[in-house]
Design a protein around this motif. Sequence first.
Motif: not given
Length: 228
Positions: A182-184, A153-160, A170-175
Motif C-alpha cells: 500500500v501507498d498511504v 493499493v493506493f490509499y489517499g485521504r485528507g487530514d480535514a 486507523t482501521r483501514t491504515t492498519d489493515w
Amino acid sequence: MVQIDPSVIQWSVDESERDGRPLLVLLHGVGSHEGDLIGLAPYLPQAFAIASLRAPLAHGDGFSWYPLTTPGSPDPAPVDEAATAVLTWLDSLAESHPSVSLLGFSQGGSLSLQLLRRAPERFTFTAVLAGFVVADPASADADAALARVRPAVFYGRGDADQVIPIDAVTRTTDWLTEHADVDVEVYADLAHGVSQDELDDLNAFISRVTNPVTADTTQAPDSSDVVL
C-alpha cells in the motif's frame, strides 16, 4: 439481490474502442451517481477504458452501494452483496479486457476493498480515495488469502475529512499495511474530496504499478472543481 445496470454505465470511450484495453472501474460515493467520478477520466491514464458504475440502491437524489448506517462501520452483509453484483457484471464482460483495476471514493472505496477481499488476484491495482475498509470478522480466511497476494493499493485521504471517522481511518491504515502493498498518502487541509496533488500521486502510483503506454495527462483540477 442487487444488480449493476449496464445501460446506465458511463464509459470514457466508445464501445468500439473498449476491447483489448485495460479496464478501470469507478465506484462513486453515497448519494452520488455514475456521472460523478467519470469527470476524472481526462486526468487519468488514457490507456484505460474507464467505466463509471451506478450503485444499485436509491439514496436521496443519488444512489448507494449499501444502506448507510453507522458511519465507517456498515453491516458487512450488504457490502458483500454489492461486491457480488460488481463481480457478476465483470464476469459478463468475458475476455474483453486484459486487466481490471478499481477506483472508489468514500463508500465506493469501502466497496473496492471488499471486492479485493473477494478476488485478490483479479485486480491489477485498487485506489481508495477518502474511503475505508469494512470491519468484517467473517472475512478472516479471505483476509489471510489477501495477505499472501499483497495486491497494490493506493490509499489517499485528507487530514480535514470530517466524514470518515478516525477509528475507520486507523482501521483501514492498519489493515492495508498488513494485507497489501500500500501507498498511504495524507493531504493537508483536504476535506472529503479529491485534490490535484492526490490525482498527481495517483497517476504516479498507476504508472509505477502498471507501466502502461499512455498519452500525456493534462493538469488535474483543484479539489473544489471535483464534485464527489
